[in-house]
Scaffold this motif. Sequence first.
Motif, PDB file in Angstrom:
ATOM      1  N   THR A 154       0.806  -1.212   0.000  1.00  0.00           N
ATOM      2  CA  THR A 154       0.000   0.000   0.000  1.00  0.00           C
ATOM      3  C   THR A 154       0.839   1.263   0.000  1.00  0.00           C
ATOM      4  OG1 THR A 154      -0.107   0.036   2.417  1.00  0.00           O
ATOM      5  CG2 THR A 154      -1.851  -1.164   1.248  1.00  0.00           C
ATOM      6  N   GLY A 155       2.151   1.120  -0.259  1.00  0.00           N
ATOM      7  CA  GLY A 155       3.018   2.288  -0.290  1.00  0.00           C
ATOM      8  C   GLY A 155       2.720   3.172  -1.474  1.00  0.00           C
ATOM      9  N   LYS A 156       3.409   4.270  -1.555  1.00  0.00           N
ATOM     10  CA  LYS A 156       3.145   5.256  -2.596  1.00  0.00           C
ATOM     11  C   LYS A 156       3.550   4.743  -3.977  1.00  0.00           C
ATOM     12  CE  LYS A 156       3.938  10.093  -3.702  1.00  0.00           C
ATOM     13  NZ  LYS A 156       4.686  11.320  -3.348  1.00  0.00           N
ATOM     14  N   ILE A 157       4.709   4.067  -4.044  1.00  0.00           N
ATOM     15  CA  ILE A 157       5.168   3.501  -5.315  1.00  0.00           C
ATOM     16  C   ILE A 157       5.079   1.988  -5.191  1.00  0.00           C
ATOM     17  CG2 ILE A 157       7.050   3.368  -6.971  1.00  0.00           C
ATOM     18  CD1 ILE A 157       8.170   5.945  -5.769  1.00  0.00           C
ATOM     19  N   ILE A 158       4.148   1.388  -5.920  1.00  0.00           N
ATOM     20  CA  ILE A 158       3.859  -0.037  -5.776  1.00  0.00           C
ATOM     21  C   ILE A 158       4.367  -0.789  -6.999  1.00  0.00           C
ATOM     22  CG2 ILE A 158       2.058  -1.753  -5.453  1.00  0.00           C
ATOM     23  CD1 ILE A 158       0.311   0.674  -4.467  1.00  0.00           C
ATOM     24  N   PRO A 159       5.297  -1.744  -6.815  1.00  0.00           N
ATOM     25  CA  PRO A 159       5.775  -2.524  -7.966  1.00  0.00           C
ATOM     26  C   PRO A 159       4.711  -3.494  -8.467  1.00  0.00           C
ATOM     27  CG  PRO A 159       6.768  -3.340  -5.942  1.00  0.00           C
ATOM     28  CD  PRO A 159       5.959  -2.132  -5.563  1.00  0.00           C
ATOM     29  N   LEU A 160       4.550  -3.560  -9.762  1.00  0.00           N
ATOM     30  CA  LEU A 160       3.624  -4.502 -10.393  1.00  0.00           C
ATOM     31  C   LEU A 160       4.451  -5.469 -11.231  1.00  0.00           C
ATOM     32  CD1 LEU A 160       0.845  -2.012 -11.537  1.00  0.00           C
ATOM     33  CD2 LEU A 160       0.861  -3.438  -9.491  1.00  0.00           C
ATOM     34  N   TYR A 161       4.283  -6.766 -10.982  1.00  0.00           N
ATOM     35  CA  TYR A 161       5.133  -7.785 -11.589  1.00  0.00           C
ATOM     36  C   TYR A 161       4.443  -8.452 -12.778  1.00  0.00           C
ATOM     37  CZ  TYR A 161       8.050  -7.230  -7.477  1.00  0.00           C
ATOM     38  OH  TYR A 161       8.859  -6.701  -6.509  1.00  0.00           O
ATOM     39  N   PRO A 162       5.235  -8.894 -13.751  1.00  0.00           N
ATOM     40  CA  PRO A 162       4.627  -9.634 -14.864  1.00  0.00           C
ATOM     41  C   PRO A 162       4.090 -10.972 -14.365  1.00  0.00           C
ATOM     42  CG  PRO A 162       7.037  -9.665 -15.019  1.00  0.00           C
ATOM     43  CD  PRO A 162       6.690  -8.738 -13.910  1.00  0.00           C
ATOM     44  N   THR A 163       2.888 -11.310 -14.747  1.00  0.00           N
ATOM     45  CA  THR A 163       2.298 -12.586 -14.337  1.00  0.00           C
ATOM     46  C   THR A 163       1.602 -13.223 -15.536  1.00  0.00           C
ATOM     47  OG1 THR A 163       0.290 -11.423 -13.610  1.00  0.00           O
ATOM     48  CG2 THR A 163       1.932 -11.943 -11.924  1.00  0.00           C
ATOM     49  N   ASN A 164       1.680 -14.550 -15.611  1.00  0.00           N
ATOM     50  CA  ASN A 164       0.952 -15.258 -16.662  1.00  0.00           C
ATOM     51  C   ASN A 164      -0.342 -15.830 -16.090  1.00  0.00           C
ATOM     52  OD1 ASN A 164       1.635 -17.688 -15.292  1.00  0.00           O
ATOM     53  ND2 ASN A 164       3.565 -17.832 -16.440  1.00  0.00           N
ATOM     54  N   GLU A 165      -1.104 -16.485 -16.921  1.00  0.00           N
ATOM     55  CA  GLU A 165      -2.417 -16.974 -16.502  1.00  0.00           C
ATOM     56  C   GLU A 165      -2.298 -18.021 -15.393  1.00  0.00           C
ATOM     57  OE1 GLU A 165      -6.308 -16.615 -16.232  1.00  0.00           O
ATOM     58  OE2 GLU A 165      -5.033 -15.415 -17.566  1.00  0.00           O
ATOM     59  N   ALA A 166      -1.288 -18.906 -15.524  1.00  0.00           N
ATOM     60  CA  ALA A 166      -1.114 -19.947 -14.506  1.00  0.00           C
ATOM     61  C   ALA A 166      -0.789 -19.330 -13.147  1.00  0.00           C
ATOM     62  CB  ALA A 166      -0.006 -20.911 -14.928  1.00  0.00           C
ATOM     63  N   MET A 167       0.026 -18.292 -13.142  1.00  0.00           N
ATOM     64  CA  MET A 167       0.378 -17.622 -11.888  1.00  0.00           C
ATOM     65  C   MET A 167      -0.856 -16.970 -11.271  1.00  0.00           C
ATOM     66  SD  MET A 167       4.029 -15.966 -13.085  1.00  0.00           S
ATOM     67  CE  MET A 167       4.392 -15.110 -11.545  1.00  0.00           C
ATOM     68  N   LYS A 168      -1.659 -16.316 -12.132  1.00  0.00           N
ATOM     69  CA  LYS A 168      -2.860 -15.657 -11.620  1.00  0.00           C
ATOM     70  C   LYS A 168      -3.821 -16.666 -10.995  1.00  0.00           C
ATOM     71  CE  LYS A 168      -2.640 -11.892 -14.996  1.00  0.00           C
ATOM     72  NZ  LYS A 168      -3.178 -11.361 -16.262  1.00  0.00           N
ATOM     73  N   GLN A 169      -4.006 -17.805 -11.669  1.00  0.00           N
ATOM     74  CA  GLN A 169      -4.936 -18.815 -11.176  1.00  0.00           C
ATOM     75  C   GLN A 169      -4.456 -19.438  -9.867  1.00  0.00           C
ATOM     76  OE1 GLN A 169      -5.608 -21.600 -14.348  1.00  0.00           O
ATOM     77  NE2 GLN A 169      -6.800 -20.163 -15.582  1.00  0.00           N
ATOM     78  N   ALA A 170      -3.127 -19.434  -9.649  1.00  0.00           N
ATOM     79  CA  ALA A 170      -2.572 -20.003  -8.422  1.00  0.00           C
ATOM     80  C   ALA A 170      -2.465 -18.963  -7.316  1.00  0.00           C
ATOM     81  CB  ALA A 170      -1.194 -20.601  -8.706  1.00  0.00           C
TER      82      ALA A 170
END
Length: 706
Positions: A154-170
């Motif tokens: 919840t910090g001011k600068i939040i890293p967003l990581y690359p994710t594939n469909e399998a990662m999202k589902q898990a």
Amino acid sequence: MTGATSIAYLKGVGTKKGAILREAGMVTLDDLFDYFPRRYLDRSAMKSISSLADGETVTVVGTVIKTQLDGDSPGRARFKAWLGDQTGVLELTWFRGVRYFSRSVVQGDSLAVHGKVSYFGHHAQMQHPDYDRLTPDLIESRNGECSDFELYNTGKIIPLYPTNEAMKQAGLGSKSLRTLIARAFELCTPGKEENLTSSMLADNNLLPLAEAYREMHFPSSHEQLARARYRMKWTELFYAQLLFALRHSEIRRNRAAVKFTHSGEVTQKLYATLPFALTEAQKTAVREIYRDLRSGSPMNRLLQGDVGSGKTIVAMFAMALAVDNGLQAAFMAPTEILAVQHYLVMKRLFNPLGLQVGLVTGRQRKKERQEVLAALGSGELHIAVGTHAMIEPGVSYATLGLVIIDEQHRFGVLQRKAFQEKAIHPHVLLMTATPIPRTLTMGVFGDLDVSVIRQMPVGRIPVRTIVRSEEEKGKVYDFLRAEIAKGRQGYIVYPLVEESEKMDLKAAVESYQELSSTLFADLRSGLIHGQLSPDEKESVMEQFRRGEIDLLVGTTVIEVGVDVPNATVMVIEHAERFGLAQLHQLRGRVGRGEHRSTCFLLYAKMSADARERLSAMESTTDGFLISEIDAKIRGAGNILGKEQSGTLSGLRVADLNKDFDIMQSARAAAFRIVEEDGQLRSAEHVMIRECYVRQYHDRFTLADIG
């Protein structure tokens, strides 16, 4: 614990998640530390929908309030989603990957979308935005105290990581990855062992590696994040350029290549029998190649030239020089149709000079192939032209001295190496008709000498390019008919894209059948596409060259291999579905003769990206300028094609299209230390050597340290 520790030791990584992380390349803690964010969500930079301005690139956070899938046929389908916040609604549209997006973006999702804003009337829109699915704690600010892990999310600068469909589902989205990486930091410190010397850090004002790692994953400020990214990019580009410096040094030390001593009868006859005069740019390129071939060191040169600039004849002079010096030359093209085209041209020019030219492709008849290979192995054939079939294990050459690879970006590094291994230190000439921006030339071909042909042959009239909608197709066809009535010839090209190739081909064939039996029933029409046999393609091409076909209808196989000066009109159907480089290559099939040529770009539905591409085509015929525009639109990683490996595919943080200044700095440092210490054996450089071998050698496999 160390960075080599398995991620299985991390709390929260069970058997299932561990398998999915391993599949994504994360096996150890070091792999996890090197899994850098693809973007950062900066709350201070987020905008409400009501405040969006036309043309700006922003991040918007909201909830999907509605979705809609339109059309069901490839190329016509589109998926829409409406994102709402407290101030308004933003319309999101995807034209590519429709099936995927329609499944992954659903009503009720909380998304952070990032892209360029456009307006249709008073309605804000984004086409093909990047997006991240967010959890509620990323949208609503929290009151009270937060734990350390909550602060990461919840910090001011939040890293967003690359994710594939399998990662999202898990359940391995950005939030989960941030949590795992935070736990990994508690177990060990990444970057504790430096991979650059202290003098390099000081000279280039670089952050220590350990500090850069922490700032990449948990930025303390914009300024520190920028410094961390610079450090990581500089290091990555330094090691990529170190590969080039080592290769360049190794080639200079290696004097084992056969030395071409003279130009003789074949070269002189070729020059005397040319039906045209070489341009100064072509002559310069020939001189540069001759100088390499006579040096005694293996030539390693890239010949760049725009469509129709005359690269093939330059290559033929190099081949003639090889034959004059008692050696064979081999010319490899990426497709059969292009190989056949080059074979016919070379046979026409070389046979009268007493040279035997053979064709080697994968789809030849067995007997024909065996005869060609026998002649090649005995030395009876002077020149071989073909596809990747030329590098198969059973193919051998008697005295191969020169290897030429056309449209080299369509070949992988291993294919190029396999070709070079057909002889001992052969001279290598790589050619491309796709002009490459200087950033990519330095970033991908930094060890090569480069010749550039920017000058077009004398008398070449620039092709006029006109963008028209489908509704105006009738007028375009009238123009095409009028040109054919004057004795000219023309093309109609249909798109052929990987995801819907069969349907596209069917549409092209059906369109040909309809046109040839109705609108153009009185014309001599021909059809060409990739599913025809080599003999059928060659027959159609030869009929078109001889003027026995007025109108050639086909798919993108027309992009290469068809050179007919009398063809003055090209109509590209659904031009919005083509990339810039492909459009430019297609356009290059006309404008090769003495008559003014026209290329019509017909579009059905125009996205913002398509409008930018087609406008660029309309505004210039300069392939080098088009390549710069293409790099800006698509990004450097897509310019050279999927098969291009080596340094480009090894880059994780740096962007060759944007980081030219960083690359120049890193390149200078890499070449400087190799010049001082070619084997990196000194006490100061041994750490660089060990790091290259340990961390980077697998990614940049083109060069070894002796």
